[in-house]
Scaffold this motif. Structure first.
Motif, mmCIF file in Angstrom:
data_model
loop_
_atom_site.group_PDB
_atom_site.id
_atom_site.type_symbol
_atom_site.label_atom_id
_atom_site.label_comp_id
_atom_site.label_asym_id
_atom_site.label_seq_id
_atom_site.Cartn_x
_atom_site.Cartn_y
_atom_site.Cartn_z
ATOM 1 N N ASN A 27 1.181 4.664 -7.701
ATOM 2 C CA ASN A 27 2.511 4.302 -8.211
ATOM 3 C C ASN A 27 3.587 4.484 -7.148
ATOM 4 N N GLU A 28 3.531 5.627 -6.451
ATOM 5 C CA GLU A 28 4.508 5.882 -5.385
ATOM 6 C C GLU A 28 4.349 4.926 -4.214
ATOM 7 N N LEU A 29 3.098 4.491 -3.981
ATOM 8 C CA LEU A 29 2.821 3.576 -2.862
ATOM 9 C C LEU A 29 2.972 2.111 -3.254
ATOM 10 N N ASN A 30 3.221 1.866 -4.544
ATOM 11 C CA ASN A 30 3.360 0.499 -5.060
ATOM 12 C C ASN A 30 2.132 -0.348 -4.776
ATOM 13 N N VAL B 234 -3.759 1.500 10.360
ATOM 14 C CA VAL B 234 -2.758 0.433 10.407
ATOM 15 C C VAL B 234 -2.698 -0.297 9.063
ATOM 16 N N SER B 235 -3.867 -0.542 8.478
ATOM 17 C CA SER B 235 -3.944 -1.303 7.222
ATOM 18 C C SER B 235 -3.405 -0.547 6.017
ATOM 19 N N THR B 236 -3.252 0.766 6.135
ATOM 20 C CA THR B 236 -2.832 1.587 4.999
ATOM 21 C C THR B 236 -1.546 2.364 5.267
ATOM 22 N N ALA C 64 -7.051 9.424 -2.089
ATOM 23 C CA ALA C 64 -5.669 9.909 -2.005
ATOM 24 C C ALA C 64 -4.686 8.804 -2.374
ATOM 25 N N MET C 65 -4.959 7.595 -1.908
ATOM 26 C CA MET C 65 -4.087 6.468 -2.250
ATOM 27 C C MET C 65 -4.164 6.135 -3.738
#
Length: 156
Positions: free
Chosen positions: A152-155, A25-27, A146-147
């Motif tokens: 950059n894509e995940l801001n 949920v947090s990610t 992975a994050m």
């Protein structure tokens, strides 16, 4: 937007699954649970570990591996195992990937090591007495790498 998919193959310990649910949920991850589960989804330990996050989770539950594959049609899966031969640090993750973890007591089924040999990864454990990490810790470690690779894509 879903960042990654966390797949737990036949998890056995409700506290681990609850903690991983909270992580999901947090990610902005989707949690997939492959049955049989070693506990009820109504388990008080599962709910306590997930705290008030569990109500926002909406885990996807599948009766078996084949049903999961048919429903999700995952293009990229990373199987995390103490029997992997490549470090998870060397994997190149993409948003939407599936991070697959096995049972706490037995890991992944033997046929997975044949069917998915090129997708087996391990978390290095240089400690002298390291057998394995807690499932929730392992999921967190791999997910955050992975994050990090996709920040950059995940801001973030």
């Amino acid at each position: 937007m879903t960042s990654f998919n966390i797949v737990l193959f036949q998890p056995e310990i409700p506290q681990n699954t609850g903690t991983i649910g909270r992580l999901a949920v947090s990610t902005n991850c989707r949690l997939h649970l492959i049955e049989p589960l070693g506990f009820s989804l109504e388990d008080k330990f599962l709910k306590r570990a997930g705290l008030d996050y569990w109500q926002h989770l909406n885990p996807q539950i599948y009766p078996d591996w084949e049903t999961f594959l048919d429903a999700e049609k995952p293009e990229r899966m990373f199987f995390i195992s103490t029997h992997g031969e490549k470090s998870f640090f060397d994997a190149e993750y993409q948003i939407g990937d599936y991070l697959v973890f096995g049972r706490e007591s037995a890991g992944l089924p033997g046929e997975f090591y044949q069917n998915y040999r090129d997708n087996m990864w391990l978390i290095p454990m240089p400690g002298e007495f390291s057998r394995s990490l807690n499932l929730a810790n392992a999921a967190s470690i791999v997910l955050y790498e992975a994050m990090r690779q996709n920040r950059n894509e995940l801001n973030i």
